[in-house]
Design an enzyme around this catalytic site. Sequence first.
Site, PDB file in Angstrom:
ATOM      1  N   SER A  76       0.813  -1.221   0.000  1.00 58.71           N
ATOM      2  CA  SER A  76       0.000   0.000   0.000  1.00 58.71           C
ATOM      3  C   SER A  76       0.851   1.278   0.000  1.00 58.71           C
ATOM      4  O   SER A  76       1.631   1.519   0.935  1.00 58.71           O
ATOM      5  CB  SER A  76      -0.903  -0.001   1.240  1.00 58.71           C
ATOM      6  OG  SER A  76      -1.475   1.274   1.436  1.00 58.71           O
ATOM      7  N   ASN A  77       0.660   2.090  -1.022  1.00 51.60           N
ATOM      8  CA  ASN A  77       1.311   3.412  -1.052  1.00 51.60           C
ATOM      9  C   ASN A  77       0.696   4.313   0.006  1.00 51.60           C
ATOM     10  O   ASN A  77       1.363   5.160   0.597  1.00 51.60           O
ATOM     11  CB  ASN A  77       1.121   4.058  -2.430  1.00 51.60           C
ATOM     12  CG  ASN A  77       1.757   3.236  -3.524  1.00 51.60           C
ATOM     13  OD1 ASN A  77       2.958   3.012  -3.502  1.00 51.60           O
ATOM     14  ND2 ASN A  77       0.958   2.769  -4.470  1.00 51.60           N
TER      15      ASN A  77
END
Length: 334
Positions: A76-77
């Site tokens: 997840s960014n």
Amino acid sequence: MNPIRYERRQYTTGNTPIEKLDRLSKALGGPTISIKRDDLLGLTAGGNKTRKLEYLVADAIKQGADTLITCGAVQSNHCRLTLAAAVREGLACQLVLTEPETGYNPLASGNHLLFHLLGAEKIKVIPSDGDMLAAMEELAQALKKEGRKAYVIPVGGSNEVGSLGYMACAEEIEQQTWETGTPFDYVVTATGSAGTQAGLIAGFMARQSNTKVIGVNVSRDRATQEAKVLELLHATAETVGLTGEILPSAIRCEDQYVGPGYALPTDEMIEAVQLLARTEGILLDPVYTGKAMAGLIGMIRQGQFTKEDHVLFLHTGGSPALYTAPHLFLSENK
Ligand SMILES: Cc1ncc(COP(=O)(O)O)c(C=O)c1O
């Protein structure tokens, strides 16, 4: 939008550049393509969540929170940038991650490595079909018992507060095009948890702009994604007091570029990532911007734009995930 009404932290100095992609436009024989470099936004390695977090973290601080809790996939960014914002503000940060189908690898690189490097206080891994919201609430309750106060940020930072970041981005694009004198006919962006697309549409509506937003889906089918964007657009419009009718036709999400599923590679994505690297020297990512660019290329090849159109591709970041997938891009025999 009246920026004074909403408290905002600032994580980027100035505007992100808009650059013309002459070589890409020529290679595709298509419209004039430009790129908005939101991959160059502030916080660790940039990307679209930085804009959402400027408003979300301001809200957290206003509410007296000492810890940010959020959730996402192992790569997840959004988790990386929430953690980076927490570091910047001197807050703690706890993450809930969903286990991938292939199992959780505690040594996974890319964003996952950065969760450790940036010092996440806790990483809780739940099954892929687990309830992320419930898991975050559990962490928040445990902190409460310790006399601490958590601020829970939904997946992707996509709620009516996070969307304000992309309303502000639409405003920024309008200002930049005012200076060049050439407005964009279309903005093309990856769309997932929907805050980027909903915020952009709300922002262009607020400016009475004619720029249309095209979302390229990274996971869902068209109808489901369009309904998700519409719901968040209504919530955002209500929050900022936008008057005027919201027509469902303002929302367009293309689902032909998802392939077998979220984060699963497609040939079109690989071609798009290679083409942008080799024509413009700009890196995309395999999960979001690679598929969004595949969508833009596909729409150009289908003749969906005229040569006179001006199209802005929004680079929403995500490059740390590129380094988790060398097998997709390594050229043999070189
Ligand atoms: C690099 C990148 N681009 C695009 C998106 C999609 O944006 P949104 O979730 O606002 O639809 C994400 C979401 O995680 C992302 O990390």
